[in-house]
Design a protein around this motif. Structure first.
Motif, PDB file in Angstrom:
ATOM      1  N   TYR A 161      10.489   4.807 -20.836  1.00 52.00           N
ATOM      2  CA  TYR A 161       9.683   5.530 -19.861  1.00 52.00           C
ATOM      3  C   TYR A 161       8.705   6.471 -20.552  1.00 52.00           C
ATOM      4  O   TYR A 161       8.997   7.004 -21.624  1.00 52.00           O
ATOM      5  CB  TYR A 161      10.577   6.387 -18.956  1.00 52.00           C
ATOM      6  N   ALA A 162       7.570   6.715 -19.906  1.00 50.36           N
ATOM      7  CA  ALA A 162       6.633   7.767 -20.297  1.00 50.36           C
ATOM      8  C   ALA A 162       5.981   8.256 -19.009  1.00 50.36           C
ATOM      9  O   ALA A 162       5.516   7.445 -18.199  1.00 50.36           O
ATOM     10  CB  ALA A 162       5.583   7.256 -21.272  1.00 50.36           C
ATOM     11  N   GLY A 163       5.977   9.559 -18.786  1.00 47.76           N
ATOM     12  CA  GLY A 163       5.501  10.095 -17.518  1.00 47.76           C
ATOM     13  C   GLY A 163       4.189  10.845 -17.615  1.00 47.76           C
ATOM     14  O   GLY A 163       3.823  11.371 -18.665  1.00 47.76           O
ATOM     15  N   PHE A 164       3.487  10.889 -16.491  1.00 49.36           N
ATOM     16  CA  PHE A 164       2.252  11.658 -16.385  1.00 49.36           C
ATOM     17  C   PHE A 164       2.053  12.036 -14.921  1.00 49.36           C
ATOM     18  O   PHE A 164       2.763  11.559 -14.039  1.00 49.36           O
ATOM     19  CB  PHE A 164       1.051  10.863 -16.915  1.00 49.36           C
ATOM     20  N   THR A 207       3.458  12.464  -9.488  1.00 52.10           N
ATOM     21  CA  THR A 207       3.933  11.980 -10.783  1.00 52.10           C
ATOM     22  C   THR A 207       4.107  10.467 -10.813  1.00 52.10           C
ATOM     23  O   THR A 207       4.465   9.839  -9.827  1.00 52.10           O
ATOM     24  CB  THR A 207       5.252  12.653 -11.200  1.00 52.10           C
ATOM     25  N   TRP A 208       3.841   9.937 -11.994  1.00 48.13           N
ATOM     26  CA  TRP A 208       3.899   8.509 -12.275  1.00 48.13           C
ATOM     27  C   TRP A 208       4.709   8.290 -13.544  1.00 48.13           C
ATOM     28  O   TRP A 208       4.764   9.165 -14.407  1.00 48.13           O
ATOM     29  CB  TRP A 208       2.490   7.963 -12.495  1.00 48.13           C
ATOM     30  N   THR A 209       5.276   7.103 -13.663  1.00 50.94           N
ATOM     31  CA  THR A 209       6.047   6.742 -14.842  1.00 50.94           C
ATOM     32  C   THR A 209       5.653   5.345 -15.302  1.00 50.94           C
ATOM     33  O   THR A 209       5.643   4.412 -14.500  1.00 50.94           O
ATOM     34  CB  THR A 209       7.560   6.754 -14.525  1.00 50.94           C
ATOM     35  N   LEU A 210       5.301   5.235 -16.579  1.00 51.00           N
ATOM     36  CA  LEU A 210       5.188   3.900 -17.164  1.00 51.00           C
ATOM     37  C   LEU A 210       6.602   3.448 -17.472  1.00 51.00           C
ATOM     38  O   LEU A 210       7.434   4.241 -17.948  1.00 51.00           O
ATOM     39  CB  LEU A 210       4.412   3.931 -18.482  1.00 51.00           C
ATOM     40  N   GLY A 267       7.464  10.081  -9.027  1.00 51.97           N
ATOM     41  CA  GLY A 267       8.143   8.981  -9.697  1.00 51.97           C
ATOM     42  C   GLY A 267       7.701   7.576  -9.373  1.00 51.97           C
ATOM     43  O   GLY A 267       8.498   6.652  -9.494  1.00 51.97           O
ATOM     44  N   LEU A 268       6.443   7.374  -8.999  1.00 54.21           N
ATOM     45  CA  LEU A 268       5.981   5.996  -8.834  1.00 54.21           C
ATOM     46  C   LEU A 268       5.956   5.329 -10.206  1.00 54.21           C
ATOM     47  O   LEU A 268       5.571   5.940 -11.191  1.00 54.21           O
ATOM     48  CB  LEU A 268       4.591   5.973  -8.207  1.00 54.21           C
ATOM     49  N   HIS A 269       6.393   4.078 -10.266  1.00 56.28           N
ATOM     50  CA  HIS A 269       6.499   3.362 -11.539  1.00 56.28           C
ATOM     51  C   HIS A 269       5.398   2.322 -11.703  1.00 56.28           C
ATOM     52  O   HIS A 269       5.129   1.552 -10.782  1.00 56.28           O
ATOM     53  CB  HIS A 269       7.861   2.657 -11.637  1.00 56.28           C
ATOM     54  N   LEU A 270       4.814   2.318 -12.881  1.00 58.91           N
ATOM     55  CA  LEU A 270       3.885   1.277 -13.297  1.00 58.91           C
ATOM     56  C   LEU A 270       4.572   0.519 -14.423  1.00 58.91           C
ATOM     57  O   LEU A 270       4.814   1.072 -15.498  1.00 58.91           O
ATOM     58  CB  LEU A 270       2.572   1.886 -13.794  1.00 58.91           C
ATOM     59  N   VAL A 271       4.940  -0.724 -14.169  1.00 58.14           N
ATOM     60  CA  VAL A 271       5.686  -1.521 -15.142  1.00 58.14           C
ATOM     61  C   VAL A 271       4.701  -2.185 -16.092  1.00 58.14           C
ATOM     62  O   VAL A 271       3.724  -2.801 -15.654  1.00 58.14           O
ATOM     63  CB  VAL A 271       6.566  -2.565 -14.428  1.00 58.14           C
ATOM     64  N   VAL A 272       4.963  -2.043 -17.390  1.00 61.57           N
ATOM     65  CA  VAL A 272       4.076  -2.572 -18.420  1.00 61.57           C
ATOM     66  C   VAL A 272       4.856  -3.450 -19.390  1.00 61.57           C
ATOM     67  O   VAL A 272       6.066  -3.300 -19.549  1.00 61.57           O
ATOM     68  CB  VAL A 272       3.365  -1.427 -19.193  1.00 61.57           C
ATOM     69  N   ALA A 273       4.149  -4.355 -20.051  1.00 65.79           N
ATOM     70  CA  ALA A 273       4.781  -5.235 -21.041  1.00 65.79           C
ATOM     71  C   ALA A 273       5.001  -4.517 -22.364  1.00 65.79           C
ATOM     72  O   ALA A 273       5.980  -4.783 -23.062  1.00 65.79           O
ATOM     73  CB  ALA A 273       3.926  -6.483 -21.257  1.00 65.79           C
ATOM     74  N   LEU A 308       0.836  -1.188   0.000  1.00 66.02           N
ATOM     75  CA  LEU A 308       0.000   0.000   0.000  1.00 66.02           C
ATOM     76  C   LEU A 308       0.880   1.250   0.000  1.00 66.02           C
ATOM     77  O   LEU A 308       1.797   1.357   0.807  1.00 66.02           O
ATOM     78  CB  LEU A 308      -0.910   0.023   1.230  1.00 66.02           C
ATOM     79  N   VAL A 309       0.572   2.164  -0.911  1.00 67.68           N
ATOM     80  CA  VAL A 309       1.276   3.441  -0.982  1.00 67.68           C
ATOM     81  C   VAL A 309       0.242   4.552  -0.798  1.00 67.68           C
ATOM     82  O   VAL A 309      -0.681   4.678  -1.606  1.00 67.68           O
ATOM     83  CB  VAL A 309       1.996   3.615  -2.337  1.00 67.68           C
ATOM     84  N   PRO A 310       0.371   5.351   0.275  1.00 68.20           N
ATOM     85  CA  PRO A 310      -0.540   6.473   0.456  1.00 68.20           C
ATOM     86  C   PRO A 310      -0.186   7.606  -0.512  1.00 68.20           C
ATOM     87  O   PRO A 310       0.985   7.915  -0.713  1.00 68.20           O
ATOM     88  CB  PRO A 310      -0.311   6.916   1.906  1.00 68.20           C
ATOM     89  N   ILE A 311      -1.206   8.206  -1.117  1.00 69.50           N
ATOM     90  CA  ILE A 311      -1.027   9.278  -2.094  1.00 69.50           C
ATOM     91  C   ILE A 311      -1.754  10.519  -1.564  1.00 69.50           C
ATOM     92  O   ILE A 311      -2.960  10.464  -1.315  1.00 69.50           O
ATOM     93  CB  ILE A 311      -1.617   8.882  -3.469  1.00 69.50           C
ATOM     94  N   PRO A 312      -1.047  11.642  -1.422  1.00 72.12           N
ATOM     95  CA  PRO A 312      -1.710  12.853  -0.927  1.00 72.12           C
ATOM     96  C   PRO A 312      -2.470  13.575  -2.039  1.00 72.12           C
ATOM     97  O   PRO A 312      -1.907  13.898  -3.084  1.00 72.12           O
ATOM     98  CB  PRO A 312      -0.543  13.699  -0.412  1.00 72.12           C
ATOM     99  N   VAL A 313      -3.763  13.790  -1.815  1.00 68.41           N
ATOM    100  CA  VAL A 313      -4.609  14.465  -2.798  1.00 68.41           C
ATOM    101  C   VAL A 313      -5.429  15.546  -2.101  1.00 68.41           C
ATOM    102  O   VAL A 313      -5.701  15.469  -0.903  1.00 68.41           O
ATOM    103  CB  VAL A 313      -5.528  13.475  -3.545  1.00 68.41           C
ATOM    104  N   ALA A 314      -5.858  16.545  -2.868  1.00 64.82           N
ATOM    105  CA  ALA A 314      -6.667  17.638  -2.326  1.00 64.82           C
ATOM    106  C   ALA A 314      -8.159  17.343  -2.422  1.00 64.82           C
ATOM    107  O   ALA A 314      -8.928  17.740  -1.557  1.00 64.82           O
ATOM    108  CB  ALA A 314      -6.347  18.935  -3.069  1.00 64.82           C
TER     109      ALA A 314
END
Length: 126
Positions: A108-111, A118-121, A70-76, A7-13
């Protein structure tokens, strides 16, 4: 000793805006959305195929919204994943390939989410 990140807590408004982004645009599965009181609400979502979930809400984490990087989502297949996210309205960068002699290429591709977390594929290619 096994140490599993689950589990990763994410701060949001804005909890509802974040829930809509992560479930609607990214396709994360809503595991639960539970309000205990006006001071505590927790929403947990899991990316498809992941053993690790994220959580946000009211009274969940006290770091500033948008401060996770920089959280990573690993994709095929990063090109297919990027195209799907673009089709869902996610503002995602072009794919960048990094390589070193004798090493696999890492792409990599970021959003960012609506709060700026921020997240990174990521895809590793042999």
């Amino acid at each position: 000793m096994d140490l599993r990140l689950e589990l990763v807590p994410i701060p949001v408004a804005d909890v509802d805006r974040a829930k809509s982004f992560y479930s609607g645009q990214l396709g994360f599965v809503v595991d639960f959305d539970h309000r205990v009181s006006d001071d505590f609400r927790i929403v947990q979502l899991t990316p498809p195929g992941s053993a690790c979930s994220i959580a946000f809400g009211v009274g969940v984490i006290d770091t500033p919204p948008g401060s996770v990087r920089g959280l990573h989502l690993v994709v095929a297949d990063i090109d297919t994943a990027r195209a799907e996210l673009l089709g869902r309205g996610v503002d995602i960068s072009e794919v960048t390939d990094l390589s070193a002699p004798g090493k696999p290429t890492v792409s990599y591709a970021g959003f960012a989410d609506p709060d700026g977390n921020t997240w990174t594929l990521q895809q590793v290619r042999d």
